[in-house]
Design a protein around this motif. Structure first.
Motif, PDB file in Angstrom:
ATOM      1  N   GLU A 450       0.885  -1.281  -0.051  1.00 37.53           N
ATOM      2  CA  GLU A 450      -0.122   0.064   0.311  1.00 37.53           C
ATOM      3  C   GLU A 450       0.790   1.177   0.183  1.00 37.53           C
ATOM      4  OE1 GLU A 450      -3.000   2.680   2.820  1.00 37.53           O
ATOM      5  OE2 GLU A 450      -2.683   0.650   3.263  1.00 37.53           O
ATOM      6  N   ILE A 451       0.728   2.197  -1.115  1.00 40.37           N
ATOM      7  CA  ILE A 451       0.997   3.463  -1.078  1.00 40.37           C
ATOM      8  C   ILE A 451      -0.089   4.342  -0.673  1.00 40.37           C
ATOM      9  CG2 ILE A 451       2.395   5.188  -2.215  1.00 40.37           C
ATOM     10  CD1 ILE A 451       4.237   2.789  -1.432  1.00 40.37           C
ATOM     11  N   ASP A 452      -0.345   4.894   0.427  1.00 41.94           N
ATOM     12  CA  ASP A 452      -1.450   5.505   0.582  1.00 41.94           C
ATOM     13  C   ASP A 452      -1.329   6.926   0.038  1.00 41.94           C
ATOM     14  OD1 ASP A 452      -3.676   6.159   1.839  1.00 41.94           O
ATOM     15  OD2 ASP A 452      -3.209   6.007   3.830  1.00 41.94           O
ATOM     16  N   ILE A 453      -2.374   7.139  -0.909  1.00 42.17           N
ATOM     17  CA  ILE A 453      -2.649   8.399  -1.484  1.00 42.17           C
ATOM     18  C   ILE A 453      -4.202   8.618  -1.751  1.00 42.17           C
ATOM     19  CG2 ILE A 453      -0.402   8.428  -2.890  1.00 42.17           C
ATOM     20  CD1 ILE A 453      -1.929   7.115  -5.373  1.00 42.17           C
ATOM     21  N   PRO A 454      -4.568   9.767  -2.133  1.00 39.71           N
ATOM     22  CA  PRO A 454      -3.950  11.165  -2.110  1.00 39.71           C
ATOM     23  C   PRO A 454      -3.460  11.928  -1.041  1.00 39.71           C
ATOM     24  CG  PRO A 454      -6.215  11.534  -2.875  1.00 39.71           C
ATOM     25  CD  PRO A 454      -6.033  10.006  -2.709  1.00 39.71           C
ATOM     26  N   ALA A 455      -4.268  11.458   0.295  1.00 35.71           N
ATOM     27  CA  ALA A 455      -3.924  11.963   1.492  1.00 35.71           C
ATOM     28  C   ALA A 455      -3.003  10.853   2.249  1.00 35.71           C
ATOM     29  CB  ALA A 455      -5.245  12.024   2.299  1.00 35.71           C
ATOM     30  N   ASN A 507      -1.409  16.066  -5.234  1.00 36.34           N
ATOM     31  CA  ASN A 507      -2.325  16.806  -6.014  1.00 36.34           C
ATOM     32  C   ASN A 507      -2.980  15.915  -6.976  1.00 36.34           C
ATOM     33  OD1 ASN A 507      -3.621  18.557  -8.101  1.00 36.34           O
ATOM     34  ND2 ASN A 507      -3.000  20.258  -6.646  1.00 36.34           N
ATOM     35  N   PRO A 508      -3.992  15.500  -7.077  1.00 33.37           N
ATOM     36  CA  PRO A 508      -4.667  14.482  -7.858  1.00 33.37           C
ATOM     37  C   PRO A 508      -4.855  15.060  -9.093  1.00 33.37           C
ATOM     38  CG  PRO A 508      -6.418  15.206  -6.559  1.00 33.37           C
ATOM     39  CD  PRO A 508      -5.251  15.826  -5.857  1.00 33.37           C
ATOM     40  N   CYS A 509      -4.651  16.397  -9.344  1.00 32.00           N
ATOM     41  CA  CYS A 509      -5.386  16.945 -10.776  1.00 32.00           C
ATOM     42  C   CYS A 509      -3.997  17.130 -11.494  1.00 32.00           C
ATOM     43  CB  CYS A 509      -5.577  18.403 -10.578  1.00 32.00           C
ATOM     44  SG  CYS A 509      -7.066  18.254  -9.411  1.00 32.00           S
ATOM     45  N   LEU A 510      -2.709  16.816 -11.124  1.00 27.67           N
ATOM     46  CA  LEU A 510      -1.603  16.974 -11.792  1.00 27.67           C
ATOM     47  C   LEU A 510      -1.088  15.518 -12.698  1.00 27.67           C
ATOM     48  CD1 LEU A 510       0.905  18.785  -8.929  1.00 27.67           C
ATOM     49  CD2 LEU A 510      -0.459  19.639 -11.074  1.00 27.67           C
ATOM     50  N   ASP A 511      -0.927  15.748 -13.950  1.00 25.73           N
ATOM     51  CA  ASP A 511      -0.179  14.828 -14.549  1.00 25.73           C
ATOM     52  C   ASP A 511       1.095  14.081 -13.861  1.00 25.73           C
ATOM     53  OD1 ASP A 511      -2.111  14.754 -16.461  1.00 25.73           O
ATOM     54  OD2 ASP A 511      -1.127  16.081 -17.867  1.00 25.73           O
ATOM     55  N   SER A 512       1.898  14.918 -13.306  1.00 26.76           N
ATOM     56  CA  SER A 512       3.005  14.412 -12.599  1.00 26.76           C
ATOM     57  C   SER A 512       2.770  13.521 -11.614  1.00 26.76           C
ATOM     58  CB  SER A 512       3.955  15.705 -12.136  1.00 26.76           C
ATOM     59  OG  SER A 512       3.117  16.516 -11.287  1.00 26.76           O
ATOM     60  N   LEU A 599     -12.666  14.470  -5.978  1.00 25.55           N
ATOM     61  CA  LEU A 599     -11.399  14.359  -6.433  1.00 25.55           C
ATOM     62  C   LEU A 599     -10.601  13.036  -5.870  1.00 25.55           C
ATOM     63  CD1 LEU A 599      -9.814  18.058  -6.419  1.00 25.55           C
ATOM     64  CD2 LEU A 599     -10.183  16.629  -8.406  1.00 25.55           C
ATOM     65  N   PRO A 600     -10.732  12.661  -4.775  1.00 25.13           N
ATOM     66  CA  PRO A 600      -9.940  11.380  -4.532  1.00 25.13           C
ATOM     67  C   PRO A 600     -10.476  10.314  -5.087  1.00 25.13           C
ATOM     68  CG  PRO A 600     -10.522  12.770  -2.444  1.00 25.13           C
ATOM     69  CD  PRO A 600     -11.162  13.342  -3.624  1.00 25.13           C
ATOM     70  N   SER A 601     -11.844   9.976  -5.161  1.00 25.11           N
ATOM     71  CA  SER A 601     -12.523   9.043  -6.020  1.00 25.11           C
ATOM     72  C   SER A 601     -12.217   9.094  -7.480  1.00 25.11           C
ATOM     73  CB  SER A 601     -14.092   9.003  -5.562  1.00 25.11           C
ATOM     74  OG  SER A 601     -14.397   8.762  -4.249  1.00 25.11           O
ATOM     75  N   HIS A 602     -12.096  10.262  -8.074  1.00 26.60           N
ATOM     76  CA  HIS A 602     -11.914  10.388  -9.314  1.00 26.60           C
ATOM     77  C   HIS A 602     -10.427  10.176  -9.465  1.00 26.60           C
ATOM     78  CE1 HIS A 602     -11.210  12.303 -13.523  1.00 26.60           C
ATOM     79  NE2 HIS A 602      -9.986  12.890 -12.646  1.00 26.60           N
ATOM     80  N   PHE A 603      -9.316  10.117  -8.536  1.00 26.37           N
ATOM     81  CA  PHE A 603      -8.128   9.973  -8.710  1.00 26.37           C
ATOM     82  C   PHE A 603      -8.019   8.588  -8.574  1.00 26.37           C
ATOM     83  CE2 PHE A 603      -3.699   9.913  -6.889  1.00 26.37           C
ATOM     84  CZ  PHE A 603      -2.966  10.182  -8.393  1.00 26.37           C
ATOM     85  N   ALA A 604      -8.673   7.819  -7.734  1.00 27.78           N
ATOM     86  CA  ALA A 604      -8.802   6.415  -7.592  1.00 27.78           C
ATOM     87  C   ALA A 604      -9.234   5.689  -9.016  1.00 27.78           C
ATOM     88  CB  ALA A 604      -9.705   5.757  -6.666  1.00 27.78           C
ATOM     89  N   LEU A 605     -10.042   6.180  -9.603  1.00 29.25           N
ATOM     90  CA  LEU A 605     -10.478   5.645 -11.067  1.00 29.25           C
ATOM     91  C   LEU A 605      -9.451   5.827 -12.072  1.00 29.25           C
ATOM     92  CD1 LEU A 605     -14.029   7.152 -11.169  1.00 29.25           C
ATOM     93  CD2 LEU A 605     -13.653   4.844 -11.004  1.00 29.25           C
TER      94      LEU A 605
END
Length: 894
Positions: A450-455, A507-512, A599-605
């Protein structure tokens, strides 16, 4: 020339002046490091005794009183160029001594400094600093060690009196006072304080069983077993014949036999083991299923797969007694696991735990047929795995030290102090991790990283900022931004659950950010491939991506109607995570995401697409990280599992169904039953957090019904010791598995880790493998009311527990001794009646000792000849090998 000489002299003078100041500051730091610190909790219900906790901004208007006493044992300290940093998991709301101020630094790190009114620390005098602290502090481990002194230009030094894991050395006892009992969270706390007398009453129905009743008993309990009269003797060793168990697994199981005194010997007791899938039908047609026949001339194991052979052999090992005898019962057993997923979760992010401790854990997991190792490798407080190409993750993110710039390390947290010489720092090298995965694989255990993200991502964020700074200075702007996890436009004011600022959130919005996650997944997947266990499950983390200051326990200072039970703050200054990130604002404006909360759930997708692209068929997460996704089919991976961690009495008995009905594989991970970082019992001397429950002992874990959650309302209580009711009107497709969690906030050493995990791992394994007869089928709409309904067969439950407790106490703990496991020894129950000592213990078979001279000498307690005692008497338990003892406690004399 003359001008040069004058300027040189001036420069040297300034330099000397600076050196002199630095030396003076170092002298102050050195003096402060010898101070005696005392941290005394005075009142845990301050809101009921005149303190306006709401006005102070306390969450749920809850606060407590503490007195910090600093004693100077030497010359007077007059200077003001100093600070004392200390760890407090509770926010400091007010300081009631105008000579001092306390500011929050980050996480649990606080700074005590002098104000303009500071006069001095007088020589050989004590100074008291009363403070008001958020929430309550009712277990000793709420206080953190390794306070330290610092001054600019000086080397920070730990205050020696706090440099200890014996917290009683600098924190006062939690005891009764004029305001009531400080061990109670609120005045309506109905928990029972566990002292020797109350413990005696609790243990009263757990009698010692004769060894004959334990003969032939296997834990975890098989589906079917028939025990025969004859015994077989393994003292000459065993001879294992099998072509269906690979070399690594064979070596692992033979190593376990050897550790218990049974060698591998060609002329030893013959064991033949084969895989025959076609022999298994119905519920027996499952990975890990086996049939075991132990006869006088040999044993035969027929298994569904390699794991079945391994588990059949572990069942034979389970039969070995603790007295050194190598005789085991002949028997016939048919067995298969209840759940496919049977796990232990270990957090090495908050505090690191050694490879040796991890390997010991894997050994014991395999002994009790636990097959998933959920490895929490990152958090706010630490990054614990080497990733080639991203050296800052371990060069910076795995270390904690006093560097206020955080360019060389993370700031100290959770009692680690200013230095990196403890388990606040540490990581697994690439070779270490591959070794761990190989070791687990040989023991039929899947490693789930587990690598815990985004928090909970602060260690990664700070590390990647250090990387950005390095490459930016080298003029490599493109490379610098490749894996950056912060949007530089984001100045959101937000506070995480553990009191970190926006640096806690990737930040879940960054391509990086996606490139970073992809890089980490790829590197860890490669390690798994090299270890011979391809990565099939990736744990996303996903939990607690929120601003705690916008939670239900707070209200805005300008609200028209205020509630006395909420903290009052200026919420206009608070932001949701990423609210001021321009890139996130653009995503929302363009309709890619509904709002910031999504945003967290979007990033999970988005991450699920990366996981799938790496050929990994399953993604796993803490359920709140996926809450805004439509259902499990919305993700790119074939399957999605969730660790379900809602507390039952707060509605988890019902909300679990929602996740299962959306197609998620639900892994029962409830804090109120299977968080093993929580205390064993309601006693301030125990270790752990307690926000979900005040206790979870072996008996409570054993009685847990993980596949009928409402049933648990009949067999347990809520956090405040009150009965609760539970029912759900929804369909329940069933649990996918059961997991026991060990978070490491208060667990700083390997011994502390093992104290918290063992023996609770054993009843967890029992419930994960075996469904008891008293566990009822789930029925939609059926209500269980604690203290009222009687649906659960309590007699059958208690009978099962007595047998299990005796197996553990008389047999299994001795095996843990041989394995070098630092398990918790239960504190005995005891009372004095008519001048005679009566004592008992939760796990019968353990040695009880008593002392009538204040602990100077100890005698073994014999229940058949109850000793006559006078005055104060103390009791404790002893491990079977005589090397360790439980906490000693006084016995009430009537």
């Amino acid at each position: 020339m003359q001008k040069f000489k004058l300027s040189t002299i001036a420069a040297l003078a300034a330099s000397c002046s600076f050196i002199g100041a630095a030396n003076a500051d170092q002298k102050t730091v050195d003096q402060l490091s010898h101070f005696k610190v005392n941290y005394q909790i005075v009142d845990n219900q301050a809101a009921d005794h005149g303190v306006d906790c709401s006005a102070l901004g306390a969450d749920w208007a809850s606060c407590n009183k503490v007195t910090i006493t600093l004693t100077n044992p030497s010359a007077e300290v007059k200077g003001k160029d100093w600070a004392i940093y200390f760890h407090s998991i509770r926010q400091i709301l007010r300081v009631d001594n105008d000579q001092f101020k306390i500011t929050h630094v980050t996480g649990d790190l606080h700074k005590l400094e002098p104000t303009d009114k500071f006069t001095s620390f007088p020589a050989n005098k004590a100074v008291e600093i009363p403070i008001i602290v958020e929430y309550w502090q009712i277990f000793k481990t709420d206080v953190m060690p390794r306070w330290y002194a610092a001054s600019e230009g000086a080397k920070a030094k730990v205050i020696t009196s706090t440099d200890t894991e014996d917290l009683s050395k600098f924190s006062g006892p939690l005891a009764g006072n004029n305001f009531g009992d400080t061990w109670k969270r609120t005045k309506d706390d109905h928990n029972i304080l566990m002292n020797t007398e109350n413990r005696f009453a609790k243990n009263a129905d757990v009698n010692v069983l004769p060894a004959t009743e334990l003969r032939g008993q296997i834990i975890p309990t098989p589906m079917e077993v028939t025990v025969h009269e004859q015994d077989v003797d393994l003292s000459k060793g065993i001879s294992l014949e099998t072509k269906d168990l690979d070399k690594a697994a064979t070596e692992a199981v033979l190593k376990h036999f050897k550790a218990l005194g049974v060698a591998s010997n060609a002329s030893g007791y013959p064991i033949k083991a084969t895989v025959s899938k076609e022999a298994f039908k119905g519920p027996m047609a499952a990975s890990g299923a086996y049939e075991l026949n132990i006869g006088e001339k040999g044993a035969e194991i027929t298994a569904y797969d390699q794991s079945g052979i391994f588990y059949g052999l572990q069942s034979m090992l389970s039969l070995l007694p603790a007295d050194g005898s190598k005789k085991i019962a002949t028997l016939d057993a048919k067995d298969a696991p209840r759940f496919e997923y049977r796990a232990i979760f270990l957090d090495v992010g908050r505090n690191f735990h050694s490879k040796a401790a991890v390997l010991r854990l894997l050994d014991q997991m395999s002994a009790y047929k636990l097959n998933k190792f959920h490895f929490h490798l990152s958090d706010d407080e630490g990054w614990r795995i080497e990733i080639p190409g991203l050296p800052e993750l371990t060069d910076v993110g795995s270390k904690r030290c006093h560097d206020l710039t955080e360019k060389s390390c993370l700031l100290p947290q959770l009692g680690s102090g200013p230095d990196s010489n403890n388990n606040g720092s540490g990581h697994f090298s690439r070779a270490d991790y591959i070794e761990i995965v190989k070791y687990a694989n040989a023991r039929q255990i899947e490693v789930i990283p587990e690598i815990d993200i985004p928090a909970h991502a602060r260690a990664a964020v700070v590390s990647m900022e250090a990387r950005y700074d390095r490459l930016h200075k080298e003029g490599k702007e493109k490379e610098a931004n490749e894996y950056r996890l912060l949007d530089p436009t984001d100045n959101s004011v937000t506070t995480s659950v553990q009191f970190y600022d926006r640096h806690s959130y990737l930040n879940p919005c960054l391509d990086s950010s996606k490139r970073f996650v992809d890089k980490v997944i790829g590197e860890i997947a490669t390690m798994h491939k090299e270890a011979g266990q391809p990565l099939t499950t990736w744990h996303f983390g996903g939990d607690e991506a929120k601003n705690i200051r916008l939670g239900a326990g707070y209200q805005d200072i300008n609200a028209e109607k205020k509630e006395a039970f909420k903290g009052t703050i200026d919420q206009s200054k608070e932001d949701k995570p990423w609210a001021k990130s321009q890139v996130c604002q653009t995503m929302i404006k363009d309709g890619k995401v509904e709002d910031f909360e999504h945003l967290p759930s979007h990033f999970a997708l988005e991450v699920s697409k990366l996981v799938n692209a790496h050929g990994i068929e399953k993604m796993q997460a803490w359920q709140d990280g996926l809450k805004d996704a439509k259902d499990a089919k919305a993700f790119a991976t074939k399957n999605v599992s969730v660790n379900f961690w809602d507390t039952l009495y707060w509605g988890g008995f019902d909300s679990a169904n929602d996740w299962a009905n959306k197609g998620y594989q639900v892994i029962i991970s409830n804090p109120d039953y299977v968080y093993f970082d929580f205390p064993y019992e309601v006693n301030p001397q125990e270790r752990g957090y307690y926000w979900g429950t005040r206790f979870s002992d072996e008996r409570k874990v054993f009685a847990f019904a993980p596949n009928n959650l409402p049933q648990n309302a009949e067999t347990s209580v809520d956090r405040d010791g009150n009965a609760f009711s539970a029912k759900s009107d929804k369909e329940w497709p069933g649990s996918y598995g059961l997991s026991g969690q060990a978070w490491s906030e208060t667990i700083r050493t390997d011994d502390q880790m093992e104290y918290m995990l063992y023996p609770r791992i054993l009843p967890l394994a029992e419930r994960a493998w075996h469904r008891a007869a008293w566990e009822l089928d789930y029925q939609k709409g059926k209500e269980f009311k604690g203290g009222e309904t009687k649906f659960v067969d309590q007699t059958a439950l208690n009978k099962d527990w007595v047998l299990f407790a005796n197996i553990v106490g008389q047999r299994e703990l001795a095996k843990l001794d041989k394995a070098g496991v630092a398990y918790r020894l239960p504190v005995p129950g005891a009372k004095v009646v008519d001048g005679k000592l009566e004592a008992n213990i939760a796990l019968p078979g353990m040695i009880i000792e008593y002392s009538a001279d204040g602990g100077k000498s100890w005698k073994r307690y014999d229940d058949k000849a109850k000793p006559v005692v006078k005055g104060e008497v103390w009791v404790r338990s002893q491990s079977h090998d005589g090397k360790r003892f439980s906490r000693a406690e006084p016995v009430s004399v009537k």
